[in-house]
Every structure is written in structure tokens, then in C-alpha cells.
Design a protein around this motif. Structure first.
Motif, PDB file in Angstrom:
ATOM      1  N   VAL A   1      -6.993  -4.992  -2.172  1.00 40.68           N
ATOM      2  CA  VAL A   1      -6.026  -4.071  -2.762  1.00 40.68           C
ATOM      3  C   VAL A   1      -4.644  -4.223  -2.137  1.00 40.68           C
ATOM      4  CG1 VAL A   1      -7.878  -2.392  -3.179  1.00 40.68           C
ATOM      5  CG2 VAL A   1      -6.478  -2.160  -1.132  1.00 40.68           C
ATOM      6  N   TYR A   2      -3.647  -3.659  -2.848  1.00 42.51           N
ATOM      7  CA  TYR A   2      -2.328  -3.438  -2.258  1.00 42.51           C
ATOM      8  C   TYR A   2      -2.210  -1.939  -2.037  1.00 42.51           C
ATOM      9  CZ  TYR A   2       2.630  -3.018  -1.434  1.00 42.51           C
ATOM     10  OH  TYR A   2       3.838  -2.718  -0.865  1.00 42.51           O
ATOM     11  N   ASP A   3      -1.855  -1.523  -0.827  1.00 45.44           N
ATOM     12  CA  ASP A   3      -1.737  -0.112  -0.467  1.00 45.44           C
ATOM     13  C   ASP A   3      -0.260   0.284  -0.539  1.00 45.44           C
ATOM     14  OD1 ASP A   3      -1.547   2.346   0.830  1.00 45.44           O
ATOM     15  OD2 ASP A   3      -3.034   1.839   2.336  1.00 45.44           O
ATOM     16  N   PHE A   4       0.075   1.206  -1.459  1.00 47.88           N
ATOM     17  CA  PHE A   4       1.452   1.676  -1.603  1.00 47.88           C
ATOM     18  C   PHE A   4       1.944   2.427  -0.371  1.00 47.88           C
ATOM     19  CE2 PHE A   4       0.231   1.671  -6.181  1.00 47.88           C
ATOM     20  CZ  PHE A   4       1.187   0.765  -6.616  1.00 47.88           C
TER      21      PHE A   4
ATOM     22  N   LYS B   1       0.986  -2.720   2.617  1.00 48.44           N
ATOM     23  CA  LYS B   1       0.243  -3.897   3.062  1.00 48.44           C
ATOM     24  C   LYS B   1      -0.877  -4.188   2.075  1.00 48.44           C
ATOM     25  CE  LYS B   1       1.071  -3.472   7.991  1.00 48.44           C
ATOM     26  NZ  LYS B   1       1.865  -4.625   8.236  1.00 48.44           N
ATOM     27  N   TYR B   2      -1.366  -5.400   2.148  1.00 45.18           N
ATOM     28  CA  TYR B   2      -2.554  -5.801   1.389  1.00 45.18           C
ATOM     29  C   TYR B   2      -3.745  -5.547   2.295  1.00 45.18           C
ATOM     30  CZ  TYR B   2       0.918  -7.899  -1.596  1.00 45.18           C
ATOM     31  OH  TYR B   2       1.994  -8.083  -2.425  1.00 45.18           O
ATOM     32  N   VAL B   3      -4.808  -4.982   1.721  1.00 48.27           N
ATOM     33  CA  VAL B   3      -5.915  -4.503   2.545  1.00 48.27           C
ATOM     34  C   VAL B   3      -7.253  -4.888   1.922  1.00 48.27           C
ATOM     35  CG1 VAL B   3      -6.932  -2.453   3.624  1.00 48.27           C
ATOM     36  CG2 VAL B   3      -4.493  -2.478   3.098  1.00 48.27           C
ATOM     37  N   ILE B   4      -8.212  -5.225   2.784  1.00 53.74           N
ATOM     38  CA  ILE B   4      -9.602  -5.353   2.348  1.00 53.74           C
ATOM     39  C   ILE B   4     -10.271  -4.036   2.695  1.00 53.74           C
ATOM     40  CG2 ILE B   4     -11.784  -6.563   2.631  1.00 53.74           C
ATOM     41  CD1 ILE B   4     -10.173  -9.062   3.372  1.00 53.74           C
ATOM     42  N   VAL B   5     -10.848  -3.398   1.671  1.00 52.65           N
ATOM     43  CA  VAL B   5     -11.465  -2.079   1.823  1.00 52.65           C
ATOM     44  C   VAL B   5     -12.971  -2.209   1.603  1.00 52.65           C
ATOM     45  CG1 VAL B   5     -11.532   0.288   0.940  1.00 52.65           C
ATOM     46  CG2 VAL B   5      -9.355  -0.952   0.996  1.00 52.65           C
TER      47      VAL B   5
ATOM     48  N   PHE C   1      -3.117  -7.449   5.620  1.00 56.54           N
ATOM     49  CA  PHE C   1      -2.290  -8.637   5.426  1.00 56.54           C
ATOM     50  C   PHE C   1      -0.887  -8.178   5.044  1.00 56.54           C
ATOM     51  CE2 PHE C   1      -6.634  -9.568   4.391  1.00 56.54           C
ATOM     52  CZ  PHE C   1      -6.888 -10.785   4.993  1.00 56.54           C
ATOM     53  N   ASP C   2       0.122  -8.832   5.609  1.00 62.48           N
ATOM     54  CA  ASP C   2       1.503  -8.500   5.271  1.00 62.48           C
ATOM     55  C   ASP C   2       1.943  -9.133   3.957  1.00 62.48           C
ATOM     56  OD1 ASP C   2       2.010  -6.917   7.545  1.00 62.48           O
ATOM     57  OD2 ASP C   2       2.397  -8.712   8.745  1.00 62.48           O
ATOM     58  N   ARG C   3       1.274 -10.231   3.593  1.00 60.19           N
ATOM     59  CA  ARG C   3       1.722 -10.983   2.416  1.00 60.19           C
ATOM     60  C   ARG C   3       0.581 -11.176   1.413  1.00 60.19           C
ATOM     61  NH1 ARG C   3       5.482 -15.818   3.971  1.00 60.19           N
ATOM     62  NH2 ARG C   3       4.114 -16.652   2.404  1.00 60.19           N
ATOM     63  N   PHE C   4       0.970 -11.283   0.149  1.00 61.81           N
ATOM     64  CA  PHE C   4       0.021 -11.476  -0.939  1.00 61.81           C
ATOM     65  C   PHE C   4      -0.794 -12.750  -0.758  1.00 61.81           C
ATOM     66  CE2 PHE C   4      -0.905 -13.104  -5.259  1.00 61.81           C
ATOM     67  CZ  PHE C   4      -1.709 -12.063  -5.708  1.00 61.81           C
ATOM     68  N   ASP C   5      -0.136 -13.837  -0.349  1.00 68.06           N
ATOM     69  CA  ASP C   5      -0.858 -15.103  -0.212  1.00 68.06           C
ATOM     70  C   ASP C   5      -1.952 -15.025   0.859  1.00 68.06           C
ATOM     71  OD1 ASP C   5       1.101 -15.015   1.797  1.00 68.06           O
ATOM     72  OD2 ASP C   5       1.445 -17.173   1.755  1.00 68.06           O
ATOM     73  N   GLY C   6      -1.787 -14.161   1.862  1.00 64.11           N
ATOM     74  CA  GLY C   6      -2.804 -14.003   2.893  1.00 64.11           C
ATOM     75  C   GLY C   6      -4.085 -13.392   2.353  1.00 64.11           C
ATOM     76  N   ILE C   7      -3.961 -12.323   1.569  1.00 68.15           N
ATOM     77  CA  ILE C   7      -5.163 -11.674   1.040  1.00 68.15           C
ATOM     78  C   ILE C   7      -5.810 -12.531  -0.044  1.00 68.15           C
ATOM     79  CG2 ILE C   7      -4.100 -10.230  -0.748  1.00 68.15           C
ATOM     80  CD1 ILE C   7      -6.098  -7.983   0.247  1.00 68.15           C
TER      81      ILE C   7
END
Length: 83
Positions: free
Chosen positions: A45-48, A52-56, A67-73
Motif C-alpha cells: 500500500v501507499y500510506d497517505f 510512505k509505501y508499506v507492506i501491511v 519504503f520511501d519510493r514506489f520502485d522499492g515496494i
């Protein structure tokens, strides 16, 4: 739907980007996320709130990896799906 992009028809239904977010917006807390993808045990997900991008964790809703960046997640999602 994204299914038309697949060469082989999947054995199960695959939700598109918008459908995935609509399904999981039932819980008020989850409205802070845009759902990018999922697997059997996690949401990607992306957390508003944290921006950050997060694995939940699916069952518990615990945030497990950031993750700070989209490409990382996306790299993590693809790596996990291959393994």
C-alpha cells in the motif's frame, strides 16, 4: 480489469488497482491507504499519513516494512511473488 493483459487465464479472479482499494476500504483505518497489490499474507500500500509505501500484514493489519519510493515496494512485491 487487468485480466485481459495476461496470456493465460488465471485460476482465480484478479482485482485491478481500483477494485482492490474499493474492496479494502470497508475499515475506516484502511482508508489511509491506496492498495497497490496483495498476496496471501500481505497488502502492498501507499500510506497517505506517513507518505510512505508499506507492506501491511493482512490478518492483523500491522505495518511490517516501509519504503520511501514506489520502485522499492514494487521490487519487493515482484521478488516475493517469484519466490
Amino acid at each position: 480489469m487487468d485480466e485481459r493483459l495476461l496470456e493465460k487465464k488465471p485460476d482465480e479472479h484478479i482485482n485491478g488497482f481500483i477494485e482492490l482499494s474499493e474492496i479494502w476500504y470497508e475499515n475506516e483505518h484502511q482508508k489511509q491507504y491506496i492498495f497497490i497489490g496483495e498476496d496471501n499474507i500481505s497488502w502492498y500500500v501507499y500510506d497517505f499519513v506517513s507518505k510512505k509505501y508499506v507492506i501491511v500484514d493482512k490478518p492483523g493489519g500491522d505495518e511490517m516494512e516501509y519504503f520511501d519510493r514506489f520502485d522499492g515496494i514494487i521490487a519487493k512485491l515482484l521478488t516475493d511473488s517469484i519466490l
